[in-house]
Design a protein around this motif. Structure first.
Motif, short mmCIF file in Angstrom:
data_model
loop_
_atom_site.label_atom_id
_atom_site.label_comp_id
_atom_site.label_asym_id
_atom_site.label_seq_id
_atom_site.Cartn_x
_atom_site.Cartn_y
_atom_site.Cartn_z
N UNK A 194 0.76 -1.28 0.01
CA UNK A 194 -0.04 0.04 -0.11
C UNK A 194 0.98 1.33 -0.03
N UNK A 195 1.85 1.28 0.93
CA UNK A 195 2.70 2.45 1.11
C UNK A 195 2.93 2.83 2.32
N UNK A 196 3.64 3.96 2.33
CA UNK A 196 3.98 4.75 3.87
C UNK A 196 3.16 5.91 4.13
N UNK A 197 2.81 5.70 5.35
CA UNK A 197 1.99 7.17 5.79
C UNK A 197 2.47 7.84 6.99
N UNK A 198 2.24 9.10 7.17
CA UNK A 198 2.66 9.68 8.29
C UNK A 198 1.47 9.54 9.39
N UNK A 199 2.01 9.09 10.61
CA UNK A 199 1.27 8.37 11.80
C UNK A 199 0.69 9.97 12.64
N UNK A 200 -0.38 9.56 13.37
CA UNK A 200 -0.77 10.65 14.16
C UNK A 200 0.10 11.12 15.22
N UNK A 259 -26.81 -9.19 1.12
CA UNK A 259 -25.64 -10.38 1.62
C UNK A 259 -24.87 -9.58 2.48
N UNK A 260 -24.89 -9.55 3.42
CA UNK A 260 -23.67 -8.93 4.29
C UNK A 260 -23.04 -9.93 5.38
N UNK A 261 -21.51 -9.99 5.45
CA UNK A 261 -20.85 -10.83 6.41
C UNK A 261 -20.30 -9.94 7.42
N UNK A 262 -20.37 -10.57 8.61
CA UNK A 262 -20.06 -9.98 10.00
C UNK A 262 -18.46 -9.89 9.91
N UNK A 263 -17.60 -9.34 9.10
CA UNK A 263 -16.34 -9.32 8.86
C UNK A 263 -15.69 -7.90 9.31
N UNK A 264 -14.71 -7.68 10.21
CA UNK A 264 -14.10 -6.62 10.33
C UNK A 264 -12.60 -6.55 10.02
N UNK A 265 -12.24 -5.29 9.44
CA UNK A 265 -10.51 -5.40 9.13
C UNK A 265 -10.31 -4.36 10.33
N UNK A 266 -9.16 -4.68 10.59
CA UNK A 266 -8.41 -3.74 11.59
C UNK A 266 -6.88 -3.24 11.27
N UNK A 267 -7.11 -2.13 10.58
CA UNK A 267 -5.91 -1.52 10.11
C UNK A 267 -4.58 -1.51 10.82
N UNK A 268 -4.90 -1.24 12.14
CA UNK A 268 -3.70 -1.26 13.07
C UNK A 268 -2.76 -2.29 12.72
N UNK A 269 -3.67 -3.67 12.56
CA UNK A 269 -2.70 -4.77 12.72
C UNK A 269 -1.82 -5.03 11.70
N UNK A 270 -0.61 -5.57 12.05
CA UNK A 270 0.41 -5.63 10.92
C UNK A 270 -0.15 -6.82 9.95
N UNK A 271 -0.79 -7.39 10.31
CA UNK A 271 -1.18 -8.74 9.71
C UNK A 271 -1.74 -8.25 8.26
N UNK A 272 -1.48 -9.02 7.01
CA UNK A 272 -2.19 -8.66 5.88
C UNK A 272 -3.48 -8.58 5.75
N UNK A 273 -4.22 -7.79 4.84
CA UNK A 273 -5.38 -7.79 4.95
C UNK A 273 -6.28 -9.05 4.75
N UNK A 274 -5.50 -9.73 3.47
CA UNK A 274 -6.33 -10.95 3.02
C UNK A 274 -6.37 -12.10 4.16
N UNK A 275 -5.32 -11.86 5.12
CA UNK A 275 -5.22 -12.94 6.00
C UNK A 275 -6.47 -12.95 6.96
N UNK A 290 -16.04 -3.74 -1.72
CA UNK A 290 -16.66 -2.25 -1.39
C UNK A 290 -17.02 -2.19 -0.03
N UNK A 291 -17.85 -3.58 0.53
CA UNK A 291 -18.24 -3.49 2.07
C UNK A 291 -17.18 -3.42 3.13
N UNK A 292 -15.99 -4.02 2.66
CA UNK A 292 -14.90 -3.98 3.50
C UNK A 292 -13.81 -2.81 3.09
N UNK A 293 -14.17 -1.96 2.05
CA UNK A 293 -13.35 -0.99 1.75
C UNK A 293 -11.88 -1.50 1.38
N UNK A 294 -11.88 -2.42 0.64
CA UNK A 294 -10.44 -2.96 0.20
C UNK A 294 -10.57 -3.30 -0.95
#
Lengths: 135, 135, 135, 135
Positions: free
Chosen positions: B74-80, D1-17, D46-50
DNA sequence: GTGGTCTAGACCACC
DNA sequence: GTGGTCTAGACCACG
């Protein structure tokens, strides 16, 4: 012969640099007068608990600066320092260092007023630290 | 995306360190706001005429400090950066740097008055230099 | 100087990370006492059959964590770790790792009882494996 | 159709994972029954914004595992999962993860008793966290 | 001998 | 395209 030089292992600064700064200070500050015989390389190395090669480098650097002189088979002596040259050297060096710090301040978007405040704080702190030193 | 960072080949200071200091200044100084996408490693490397690995190291160090965030692909972003923490950080850093310079002055046997004189001189000089910069 | 570190080429985990985890374990576990001289970067690189740069990165990361200390021209040493901090660090780290595993269990719709059963199984298995290790 | 899936941007873990783990959990846990029509790749993206490419990878991985099936022009469906295979899969995976955590504990010189204590702590903590989730 | 920096280029994983 | 890891080898600074 003993010199009031201390090495701080914690600092990341190179050993030879710490020694140079302190020895230069002793000469430029007038504690070591012209003609004074300095300890031999090996002697100083032992008393500072560092390698002789490190002390050798210190003596060589200071000789290149003209602050000390080595005479074959006799030893190393403090060279004469012209009082004027001494003052010039000191102020030049000091202004340079302060300039570096100020530049960093500007990069961090500090105003001149903030920099002055920080300067007063740092000067006070260092003055009291120094007052507490055993000399 | 372009960053106002300049490298001075002359300085003995490591490349990565020069870049770090300037980029850190841009972030802590507020020129780069939270969420800003930084140039890619390769892009910045080209524009600074240095290796991608060197830029990578800069980004990694700043990420360890919590100033930027990177996401693979994705890239590198400025953190808060919290404004309070920012001000603290700035003054702390500045006072530290000034303290180093002052200590060197004391080692050269300068009096507090001499140090203050040198400080005014350096501050004036840097202020006018800065005034001439294209911002 | 030799360190009981093994690299598993099969794992997807980065090399440097495998080494870090094991070396960190040796220090926090107390096998390497404060002041111990670690193998040189090049030496360890040869014995692990990896690049010197990879080892360098390991040493640098651990230095950033405060676990080791390096001095140019001298070598790399184990830094002091306060026993209390060590125990805290250990349990905190362990609980964190177990937490991750448990969370995965919950995501797979396992009940707490199932998780506990799996834990006993895993602990028994690892205990016997460990008993068989040459120490 | 909607799935109860949440993405946590903070985690270093890859999105797909992150997405895979949650979707796999929904299927193996029985929330998504055999034959259920999943949202289209674009819809879910779209719904996961990825990125759609990320969702594509998720569906492909899960299809390789045999958990879902794609029919040209129709859509993607949940495949049948044998209850026995499901339980095996779950426990195997869980035991593996717990094993990793335990191994780290041993590397930190923790005793089996300490590990068990840490496990209870982590299990309690996660159980209460989970209890508070809105499901 | 030691660590520290830097390069050029490869290959991988992710989006 | 992005970042992440790794290599092989160069050159420098330090002790």
């Amino acid at each position: 012969m003993w010199l009031p030089i201390r090495i701080d292992e914690q600092r990341p600064e190179p050993l030879y640099h710490q020694i140079e700064v302190q020895l230069r200070g002793l000469i430029l500050g007038g504690q070591l007068k012209e003609g004074t015989l300095l300890p031999s390389i090996r002697e100083l190395a032992v008393s500072l608990k560092c390698s002789a090669i490190t002390v050798r480098r210190v003596y060589q650097d200071l000789e290149n600066e003209g602050l000390i002189r080595t005479r074959q088979g006799t030893g190393t002596f403090v060279a004469g320092v012209e009082p004027v040259a001494r003052d010039e050297h000191r102020l030049e060096r000091l202004t340079e260092e302060l300039g570096k710090a100020i530049e960093i301040g500007f990069q961090l978007q500090c105003s001149p007023e903030e920099i002055e405040t920080a300067f007063r704080q740092a000067l006070d702190r260092k003055s009291t630290e120094r007052g507490g030193d055993a000399l």
